[in-house]
Write a protein that holds these residues in place. Structure first.
Motif, PDB file in Angstrom:
ATOM      1  N   ARG A  30       1.110  -0.989   0.122  1.00  0.00           N
ATOM      2  CA  ARG A  30      -0.079  -0.149   0.097  1.00  0.00           C
ATOM      3  C   ARG A  30       0.547   1.255   0.214  1.00  0.00           C
ATOM      4  O   ARG A  30       0.111   2.302  -0.554  1.00  0.00           O
ATOM      5  N   TYR A  31       2.182   1.406   0.748  1.00  0.00           N
ATOM      6  CA  TYR A  31       3.076   2.043   0.578  1.00  0.00           C
ATOM      7  C   TYR A  31       3.649   2.319  -0.444  1.00  0.00           C
ATOM      8  O   TYR A  31       3.634   3.531  -1.441  1.00  0.00           O
ATOM      9  N   ILE A  32       4.244   1.767  -1.525  1.00  0.00           N
ATOM     10  CA  ILE A  32       4.517   1.646  -2.226  1.00  0.00           C
ATOM     11  C   ILE A  32       3.845   2.342  -3.570  1.00  0.00           C
ATOM     12  O   ILE A  32       3.744   2.728  -4.306  1.00  0.00           O
ATOM     13  N   LEU A  33       2.393   1.604  -3.461  1.00  0.00           N
ATOM     14  CA  LEU A  33       1.574   2.024  -4.655  1.00  0.00           C
ATOM     15  C   LEU A  33       0.534   3.850  -4.419  1.00  0.00           C
ATOM     16  O   LEU A  33       0.694   4.368  -5.328  1.00  0.00           O
ATOM     17  N   LYS A  34       1.011   4.246  -2.866  1.00  0.00           N
ATOM     18  CA  LYS A  34       1.019   5.255  -3.133  1.00  0.00           C
ATOM     19  C   LYS A  34       1.767   6.813  -2.544  1.00  0.00           C
ATOM     20  O   LYS A  34       1.611   7.674  -3.595  1.00  0.00           O
TER      21      LYS A  34
END
Length: 116
Positions: A30-34
């Protein structure tokens, strides 16, 4: 000394990032996608996290980030110091350096502009 400090900083970030990817894979995804949203990478229809996401915090990632950060050290300019001998590309696609364009003792003037 600067390169050693950068090596230590980047290595620590990669070790922490890899550890977090192992311990909390969903949260890191989720962090990398954000982060991808901030750079608008997600707007690319060929964007697929499974293809590039796992490469974050890998050894290749470490080497790439080190190469970029070390290269930037060479490109920094400081007032009162000689300008960096930055590589440039000619209209013919030939890679040269700024010093290649100097003639005798004449100053080399760089003029930057943009058209919008």
């Amino acid at each position: 000394l600067q390169k050693i400090l950068i090596l230590l900083q980047v290595t620590a970030c990669v070790v922490v990032g890899k550890t977090l990817m192992i311990l909390f894979p969903g949260a890191m995804k989720r962090y990398i996608l954000k982060q991808g949203e901030k750079s608008r990478m997600n707007e690319n229809p060929k964007f697929n996290y499974e293809n590039w996401g796992p490469t974050f915090f890998s050894f290749k990632y470490l080497l790439f980030v080190l190469k970029v950060k070390w290269k930037r050290l060479e490109d920094e300019a400081y007032e009162g110091h000689p300008a960096p001998n930055t590589p440039v590309v000619t209209f013919n696609g030939e890679v040269r350096h700024l010093v290649d364009f100097m003639q005798d003792n004449r100053p080399l003037i760089l003029n930057f502009g943009s058209c919008t």
